[in-house]
Structure formats: C-alpha cells, structure tokens
Design an enzyme around this catalytic site. Structure first.
Site, PDB file in Angstrom:
ATOM      1  N   ASP A 100       0.837  -1.187   0.000  1.00 32.56           N
ATOM      2  CA  ASP A 100       0.000   0.000   0.000  1.00 32.56           C
ATOM      3  C   ASP A 100       0.879   1.247   0.000  1.00 32.56           C
ATOM      4  OD1 ASP A 100      -2.737   0.995   0.129  1.00 32.56           O
ATOM      5  OD2 ASP A 100      -3.142  -0.767   1.355  1.00 32.56           O
ATOM      6  N   ASP A 201      -3.317   4.469  -2.365  1.00 34.28           N
ATOM      7  CA  ASP A 201      -4.474   4.886  -1.588  1.00 34.28           C
ATOM      8  C   ASP A 201      -4.955   6.275  -2.022  1.00 34.28           C
ATOM      9  OD1 ASP A 201      -6.185   4.364   0.834  1.00 34.28           O
ATOM     10  OD2 ASP A 201      -5.217   6.201   1.524  1.00 34.28           O
ATOM     11  N   GLU A 255      -6.367   3.696  -6.195  1.00 31.47           N
ATOM     12  CA  GLU A 255      -7.714   3.860  -5.637  1.00 31.47           C
ATOM     13  C   GLU A 255      -8.168   5.281  -5.943  1.00 31.47           C
ATOM     14  OE1 GLU A 255     -10.052   3.391  -1.373  1.00 31.47           O
ATOM     15  OE2 GLU A 255      -8.130   4.432  -1.457  1.00 31.47           O
ATOM     16  N   HIS A 329     -11.115  -3.899   2.391  1.00 36.78           N
ATOM     17  CA  HIS A 329     -11.069  -3.541   3.804  1.00 36.78           C
ATOM     18  C   HIS A 329     -11.936  -2.332   4.143  1.00 36.78           C
ATOM     19  CE1 HIS A 329      -8.305  -0.860   1.831  1.00 36.78           C
ATOM     20  NE2 HIS A 329      -8.254  -0.088   2.908  1.00 36.78           N
ATOM     21  N   ASP A 330     -12.414  -1.602   3.131  1.00 35.36           N
ATOM     22  CA  ASP A 330     -13.209  -0.396   3.361  1.00 35.36           C
ATOM     23  C   ASP A 330     -14.702  -0.601   3.143  1.00 35.36           C
ATOM     24  OD1 ASP A 330     -11.280   1.419   4.172  1.00 35.36           O
ATOM     25  OD2 ASP A 330     -10.770   2.017   2.117  1.00 35.36           O
TER      26      ASP A 330
END
Length: 558
Positions: A100, A201, A255, A329-330
C-alpha cells in the site's frame, strides 16, 4: 484479436489486512509472521499476488493508514526482518507482493508534520497545507471523509491544517516539489527491496484546487469537486511514473473514489499517466442514499448494477485495464451486500466469485471471501473499531439517537465488517489468535471457517480454487471482449466473452427467485459445454433453462 499479454492482467490478487489475518504471538493483533505462517495456504489456493495493507509504523488512528514512518514496520506487526522473510516466502512460491502506498496524507506523528507545525518559518511548513481561518472558523467548508470539518486549528502557530480524513492524518502538499521527491525516493527504496508494485491509496485526491474554494454544501462529501481529480493530479501521477515506475515490470493500481471512465483513460497506460488499473467506486456506492453519503441507506437494482459494470467493461476496452472487485477492507462483506448471507450464503458467494473471475480485468479477492465470510451483527458501539463508524454514532448520539436507532446502518456500512478476524477454525477466536482479539470475532465462525471449507469439496473455498485455475487456463476469460445480454432483466446478469473463435457465456442469478433464462436468438452455436457452475447441471444446453436461486453457470460455446 491481438492481445497485449501482461502478468498482472492474468493475476488473481489476494488482499491481506494484516491486523486481522493471523496473530502469531497471542497479543490479539495480526502480524507479519502470522502471514508468513499462511504462505502455504495462499499457495494452495492458487493466488498470484498478495496486496498487503499498510504495515508501516503508525499510531493507528486509522488502522495503519496514518503513517508515521514509511521506512519502518509497526511494532505490533513485527520487524523489517519479519517483513523480509514474508517477501521471501511469497517469492519462493511464485507469489508477488504489492504494498500500500499512502501518500495523500501522513500521520500527525510523522517527523515531517512534527517539524511542520513547529513554526510558520519551519523548512517543513510547506510539506502540508496550512491556512489562516476565515471569520473565526476554518478556511473553507470542506468536510473530512469521517465527518466534521476537514480543518483542525493548531494553537502553536494559530493556523489550520487540512486533513481530508481523520485529524491525525494531515494532507501532504503535493504542490511542493520537495514533497514529491521525498515520496519518489521512498517508493524507490521499497522497490529496491524487491516488492512487485503498489496499490495507491486515494491517489486522485493529491491535487487540490487553487485557492481552496468552498464546496457545494449539498454534496455527499462537501468540497470533493475541488480535491477529487484536482487540477494537477495527472501531472503528478505522470511524474511519479516517469521518476519511479517507468521501465520496471511492476503492478500499479490507483484507488480513485471520484474517477469516471473518461478520467480513468487518462490515468492508464503509457499513453496516459502510466498506471496499470484503478479502483473506481461507481458500483460500491450504488446503494448510498440520496445525499451520496455512506451513512444513508438507498436501494440498488440489478439493471443499474449491470450498466455500471458494462460501461467500464466496454468503454475501457482497448484503452485501459479494469480491476474486478466487490469488496475490500473499506467495504462490507460482498456476500452480505450483493448476495444472501442467510439461506443462500454458499450459493451467492460462489455466484459473486463467478462474476469476478469472468469479467475483463484483474481479479481481487479480499481475505475471507474465499470462505464466504459475512457482516458482523453489531449490538453495541463498544464492538465498533472503525473511526468513521464511531464518529457517525457519536454525531447521531449528539442529535439524541442511541445505538439501537442506528444499529442497522452500522451493520450495513461499517468498515469493521471486513476487518473482523479471518476465520481459520471453529475454535473460540476462530484460530486467529490465542489471546483476546483486537476486534470481536464473527459468531458464525463456528460454521464458516477455513478448516471446514478445505475439508468439504463442495465448499466456497474449493469453488474459488477452481475458478482461479479456470481463469489461468482460459484466455477468453482474461482477454475476451465483453457483450452484455438481457440488459433490463431484473434478476439475471448474463454476458458473453469472446476471443477470436472462443466464446464463454456467463449466466448469474442475483436473486432467490427462479427466473427462466432464454438465450437471445442472435447468439448461435453448434455445441455448448458447461465450464463451471455452482449447482449440479444435467445436460449442456444453455438455450433456455430455469435459473435456481443465486445460480451461476459458465458455458463454452463453439
């Protein structure tokens, strides 16, 4: 049809949230040695890439997405030596590792920010976005993603700093070339350690509009029109590509909460900004309420869902590559959100997996999807760890509501749904830890767990393993053109994949009803063969058949 083959197009990516995957030392928190313990498990499942959520040093205001040192490992997770052993274990099994990259913001405990806030004259002041207040309040009306103002007042220097997320996550100032160079140096450092790429991210938030104007107060995220896909975002991502990524055989996925298909085309490929693919949010926000907020409940329909996927499948063809995902995960667990986590949990988990592995794009699995893990049945705010959910509950409490009043929306929306411990066994803490877990274990782990799934040839786990093999063995499922069938059907999602003289017909029932699927008359074939399905099927004729609840079938047509 000429195809431009790339390993990252053909890969199955398995996302690991380290805090919740496997705890090796009994402190209740997942760690890097725990992941290494499970390297054989990942190999047996057949995945090609691990995407590792942040393991960097962090005070954990947002579970690792508030980084205090990009070149150190969080103490709870282990050491850099542990990380090196994980990398070696994965590479020994021909599994690549992507990390990440969180560079829209840092932690307020990062050395850069600590020096930035010391004085207005600090050499690091311009590493972040500082402004004087307006009329006794913040510089503008922008809101943070977790609620409240996107600005926090700092008494030491009498100015506000910008944070699009938690107040402990100050935004970096990408307009400062020194900041950009420090980021590129850090990326280079990790690549030289042998990683295989980055998941970036909220990377489309790094450029903010000049002057930081007020945002539309009626939008779901106030100010987003001034920081999603900002004025210089393409300049910065292209520069990142040219400075760090160009010439390297690595995988990149950005993302991008605000990206449209047309914007995605600008980010992708060597003729664009150089990224391999992005995560867009159009399908995962379909059930938001009218105000566009995570914390309001709306309805989604299958025709609308199909239109979103079809748009991205067809309009990126030849111009960019897709990512195929339904959760991470979100987001809530995909079975609870898009399937049925009750009677048809197994069938719907397999159906959704069939979709992900037969769309054009790199397939992403989030840990636990392969056993059909479900949302957590929250009963109290004490069970909630997600800072976004806790802030929402606190805002509603200040308005006179108690937890029971908001329990349903928390159950549907909390990011904790994806962050409960991986369910390895039916033991007290699901085989995740020998201690007290940092977040409660889902009570359904007694029946939904890896041990049970691997022992049962008809399980969701074995179905995933078969799909991974199927996609590896059939280029049509990777590179084939996509054609939607039955666009307005409210129950069935059907499409064709075509590569030269190879064709695959995919039929997916998104309901517990039993509609009849009828193949359009213009789709002709001589022979049909069932490639995979989640029910037993007699015969191989897909012209017309009753589709059972959450059934999935994939036929080869010749």
């Amino acid at each position: 049809m000429d195809v431009e083959r790339e390993w990252w197009k053909e890969a199955t990516v398995y996302q690991i949230y380290p805090r919740s995957f496997r705890d090796s030392d009994g402190d209740g928190v997942g760690d890097i040695p725990g992941i290494t313990e499970k390297a054989d498990y990942l190999d047996e499942l057949g995945v090609d890439v691990v995407w590792l959520n942040p393991v960097y040093a962090s005070p954990n205001a947002d579970n690792g997405y508030d980084i205090s040192d990009y070149r150190s490992i969080m103490d709870e997770f282990g050491t850099m030596e542990d990380w090196g052993q994980l990398l070696a274990a994965l590479h020994d099994r021909d599994i690549r590792l992507i990390m990440d990259l969180v560079v829209n913001h840092t932690s307020d405990e990062h050395e850069w920010f600590r020096k930035s806030r010391e004085s207005k004259d600090s050499d690091y002041r311009d590493y972040y976005i500082w402004r004087e207040g307006e009329d006794g309040g913040p510089p503008n009306n922008w809101e943070g993603a977790f609620g409240g103002s996107a600005w926090t007042y700092d008494e030491r220097t009498g100015e506000y700093y910008l944070h699009l997320f938690d107040e402990k996550q100050p935004d970096l100032n990408w307009d400062n070339p020194e900041v950009r160079q420090r980021v590129y140096d850090m990326m280079e450092w990790w690549l030289e350690k042998g990683i295989d790429g980055f998941r970036m991210d909220v990377i489309d938030l790094i450029s903010k509009a000049e002057g930081l104007p007020d945002g539309d107060p009626d939008s779901g995220w106030v100010g987003n029109e001034h920081f999603m896909g900002g004025p210089r975002v393409h300049d910065y991502i292209r520069e990142m590509y040219e400075e760090v990524l160009q010439g390297r055989d690595v995988m990149t996925v950005g993302e991008m909460p605000g990206a449209t298909v047309d914007e995605a085309k600008q980010y992708l490929g060597p003729d664009g900004d150089g990224l391999n693919m992005i995560f867009h949010f159009e399908h995962v926000t379909l059930d938001y309420g009218e105000d566009g907020s995570r914390w309001t409940m709306g309805e989604w329909s299958l025709p609308e869902f199909k239109r979103v996927f079809t748009k991205w499948q067809t309009e990126l063809e030849g111009e960019g590559w897709n990512s195929a995902y339904l959760g991470n995960h979100d987001w809530p667990r995909m079975v609870s959100r898009f399937g049925d986590d009750g009677v048809y949990r197994i069938e719907s988990a397999k159906m959704l997996a069939t979709m992900l592995f037969t769309l054009r794009g790199t397939t992403y699995i989030y840990q636990g999807d392969e056993i059909g893990m479900t949302n957590y049945p929250f009963e109290s705010v004490e069970e909630v760890r997600d800072v976004s959910a806790r802030n929402f509950v606190e805002r509603k409490r200040s308005e006179g509501y108690d937890f029971d009043d908001v329990k349903d929306v928390v159950r549907h929306r909390s990011r904790d749904n994806a962050r409960t411990p991986m369910q390895w066994s039916d033991e007290q803490y699901a085989g995740f830890t020998d201690g007290e877990p940092w977040i409660p274990v889902n009570p359904d782990h007694e029946t939904v767990n890896v041990d049970e799934a691997m022992a049962n040839e008809e399980s969701v786990w074995h179905y995933y393993r078969n799909l991974i093999d199927l996609r590896h063995e059939n280029d049509v499922l990777v590179y084939g053109e996509y054609d939607l069938l039955l666009e307005e059907d409210p129950d069935v999602y059907a499409y064709l994949r075509t590569l030269d003289d190879e064709r695959a017909l995919v039929v997916l029932n998104f309901t517990e009803s039993t509609p009849t699927f009828t193949l359009p008359v213009d789709v002709t074939y001589d022979e049909a063969e069932l490639m995979v399905g989640n029910y037993a099927v007699a015969g191989h004729d897909p012209r017309s058949f009753e589709v059972r609840p959450y059934e999935a079938r994939v036929y080869r047509l010749t």
